[in-house]
Write a protein that holds these residues in place. Structure first.
Motif, PDB file in Angstrom:
ATOM      1  N   ILE A 199       0.868  -1.181   0.000  1.00  0.00           N
ATOM      2  CA  ILE A 199       0.000   0.000   0.000  1.00  0.00           C
ATOM      3  C   ILE A 199       0.900   1.225   0.000  1.00  0.00           C
ATOM      4  O   ILE A 199       1.777   1.350   0.853  1.00  0.00           O
ATOM      5  N   LEU A 200       0.704   2.096  -0.995  1.00  0.00           N
ATOM      6  CA  LEU A 200       1.453   3.358  -1.003  1.00  0.00           C
ATOM      7  C   LEU A 200       0.522   4.439  -0.464  1.00  0.00           C
ATOM      8  O   LEU A 200      -0.354   4.944  -1.170  1.00  0.00           O
ATOM      9  N   ASN A 201       0.718   4.737   0.803  1.00  0.00           N
ATOM     10  CA  ASN A 201      -0.174   5.653   1.511  1.00  0.00           C
ATOM     11  C   ASN A 201       0.230   7.129   1.282  1.00  0.00           C
ATOM     12  O   ASN A 201       1.320   7.404   0.786  1.00  0.00           O
ATOM     13  N   LYS A 202      -0.642   8.021   1.667  1.00  0.00           N
ATOM     14  CA  LYS A 202      -0.438   9.476   1.593  1.00  0.00           C
ATOM     15  C   LYS A 202      -0.303   9.951   0.143  1.00  0.00           C
ATOM     16  O   LYS A 202       0.460  10.859  -0.157  1.00  0.00           O
ATOM     17  N   ILE A 203      -1.059   9.307  -0.743  1.00  0.00           N
ATOM     18  CA  ILE A 203      -1.023   9.681  -2.152  1.00  0.00           C
ATOM     19  C   ILE A 203      -1.615  11.081  -2.336  1.00  0.00           C
ATOM     20  O   ILE A 203      -1.312  11.779  -3.324  1.00  0.00           O
ATOM     21  N   ASP A 204      -2.451  11.494  -1.368  1.00  0.00           N
ATOM     22  CA  ASP A 204      -3.080  12.829  -1.443  1.00  0.00           C
ATOM     23  C   ASP A 204      -2.058  13.954  -1.265  1.00  0.00           C
ATOM     24  O   ASP A 204      -2.313  15.078  -1.677  1.00  0.00           O
ATOM     25  N   ILE A 205      -0.920  13.649  -0.646  1.00  0.00           N
ATOM     26  CA  ILE A 205       0.073  14.715  -0.449  1.00  0.00           C
ATOM     27  C   ILE A 205       1.372  14.410  -1.200  1.00  0.00           C
ATOM     28  O   ILE A 205       2.446  14.870  -0.823  1.00  0.00           O
ATOM     29  N   LEU A 206       1.231  13.602  -2.254  1.00  0.00           N
ATOM     30  CA  LEU A 206       2.408  13.275  -3.065  1.00  0.00           C
ATOM     31  C   LEU A 206       3.056  14.535  -3.642  1.00  0.00           C
ATOM     32  O   LEU A 206       2.385  15.341  -4.283  1.00  0.00           O
ATOM     33  N   ASP A 207       4.336  14.668  -3.384  1.00  0.00           N
ATOM     34  CA  ASP A 207       5.087  15.778  -3.961  1.00  0.00           C
ATOM     35  C   ASP A 207       6.062  15.182  -4.983  1.00  0.00           C
ATOM     36  O   ASP A 207       7.039  14.543  -4.612  1.00  0.00           O
ATOM     37  N   ILE A 264      -9.421   2.843  -0.467  1.00  0.00           N
ATOM     38  CA  ILE A 264      -9.571   1.880   0.629  1.00  0.00           C
ATOM     39  C   ILE A 264     -10.450   0.714   0.148  1.00  0.00           C
ATOM     40  O   ILE A 264     -10.178  -0.444   0.452  1.00  0.00           O
ATOM     41  N   ASP A 265     -11.465   1.040  -0.673  1.00  0.00           N
ATOM     42  CA  ASP A 265     -12.323  -0.023  -1.227  1.00  0.00           C
ATOM     43  C   ASP A 265     -11.521  -0.990  -2.095  1.00  0.00           C
ATOM     44  O   ASP A 265     -11.724  -2.205  -2.053  1.00  0.00           O
ATOM     45  N   LYS A 266     -10.569  -0.446  -2.832  1.00  0.00           N
ATOM     46  CA  LYS A 266      -9.704  -1.297  -3.673  1.00  0.00           C
ATOM     47  C   LYS A 266      -8.880  -2.251  -2.806  1.00  0.00           C
ATOM     48  O   LYS A 266      -8.660  -3.408  -3.158  1.00  0.00           O
ATOM     49  N   ILE A 267      -8.385  -1.717  -1.697  1.00  0.00           N
ATOM     50  CA  ILE A 267      -7.570  -2.544  -0.792  1.00  0.00           C
ATOM     51  C   ILE A 267      -8.423  -3.678  -0.225  1.00  0.00           C
ATOM     52  O   ILE A 267      -7.997  -4.837  -0.197  1.00  0.00           O
ATOM     53  N   ILE A 268      -9.646  -3.344   0.169  1.00  0.00           N
ATOM     54  CA  ILE A 268     -10.523  -4.371   0.750  1.00  0.00           C
ATOM     55  C   ILE A 268     -10.797  -5.484  -0.267  1.00  0.00           C
ATOM     56  O   ILE A 268     -10.702  -6.671   0.048  1.00  0.00           O
ATOM     57  N   THR A 269     -11.065  -5.082  -1.519  1.00  0.00           N
ATOM     58  CA  THR A 269     -11.274  -6.091  -2.571  1.00  0.00           C
ATOM     59  C   THR A 269     -10.036  -6.969  -2.721  1.00  0.00           C
ATOM     60  O   THR A 269     -10.120  -8.185  -2.837  1.00  0.00           O
TER      61      THR A 269
END
Ligand code: MG
Ligand code: ZN
Length: 219
Positions: free
Chosen positions: A164-172, A205-210
């Motif tokens: 899981i590559l988290n914090k994609i919302d603040i990717l710089d 998150i839905d993708k991860i659950i799938t």
């Protein structure tokens, strides 16, 4: 005089692996899907866990084993969910070992739990070396870490079933090159799927659950 050499490390690992096998058997017996979340401190493992537990809702009861060096900070954050949690404090140890999980399982209502999450101690190195009997390994990376982490800690990525590559919302893009990260991951483990996500916004998150179900061939 004879010199006796004790291979402490090998013995410890062999004993650990024996207990890990027991744990796998036990989880199978209870039909529990199990996931071991690993990653650096601050990658967002607990936050991801919060999103996953809330995503599963009432459909499947999750159980959690929280591993930390000290304290119950992460467990406290999960208290808002009505799920059984066991906090394990390693007392300085930088990874969980199988005997700790075994003790943790004794405290959980296994007949009710469908999904078990273990949150390992924040560390990209030795958690990868100790099998826990937890069937699927998940490495949580984040865009605030270096994009070269997979190259520096290949074992963690080699043994993982999902990244899981988290914090994609603040990717710089100036500091984190997602293409570079992906190519390092694929170099160590060509089969490892990477899901970009944000535990903060709930993205993917839905993708991860799938994917968690897919890892067990459940569609
Ligand atoms: Mg945490
Ligand atoms: Zn360690």
């Amino acid at each position: 005089m004879n010199i006796k050499v004790l291979q402490i490390n090998e013995n410890i690992l062999a004993e650990n692996d024996r207990i890990a096998k027991e744990i796998t058997e036990k989880l199978k017996k209870y039909n529990i899907l199990s996931f071991n979340l690993m990653g650096s401190p601050g990658a967002g493992k607990t936050k991801i866990l919060e999103q996953l537990i809330s995503g599963f809702g009432n459909k499947f009861l999750c159980g959690v084993i929280e591993g930390d060096v000290a304290g119950t900070f992460d467990s406290q954050r999960l208290k808002k969910f009505d799920v059984p949690i066991v906090q394990i404090n390693t007392g300085g140890g930088c990874h969980l070992e199988a005997f700790m999980i075994k003790k943790g399982l004794d405290q959980l209502p296994l007949e009710k739990i469908k999904i078990l999450f273990v949150e390992n101690v924040g560390n990209l190195i030795c958690p990868a070396e100790f099998q826990l009997g937890i069937e699927k390994n998940i490495v949580v990376s984040s865009t605030t870490e270096g994009d070269d982490k997979p190259a520096k800690n290949p074992l963690m990525f080699k043994i993982s079933h999902l990244c899981i590559l988290n914090k994609i919302d603040i990717l710089d893009p100036e500091t984190f090159d997602i293409k570079r990260f992906t190519s390092y991951v694929k170099e160590t483990n060509p089969y490892l799927e990477i899901i970009s996500a944000s535990a903060k916004t709930g993205k993917n998150i839905d993708k991860i659950i799938t994917k968690l179900f897919e890892l067990y061939n459940i569609k």
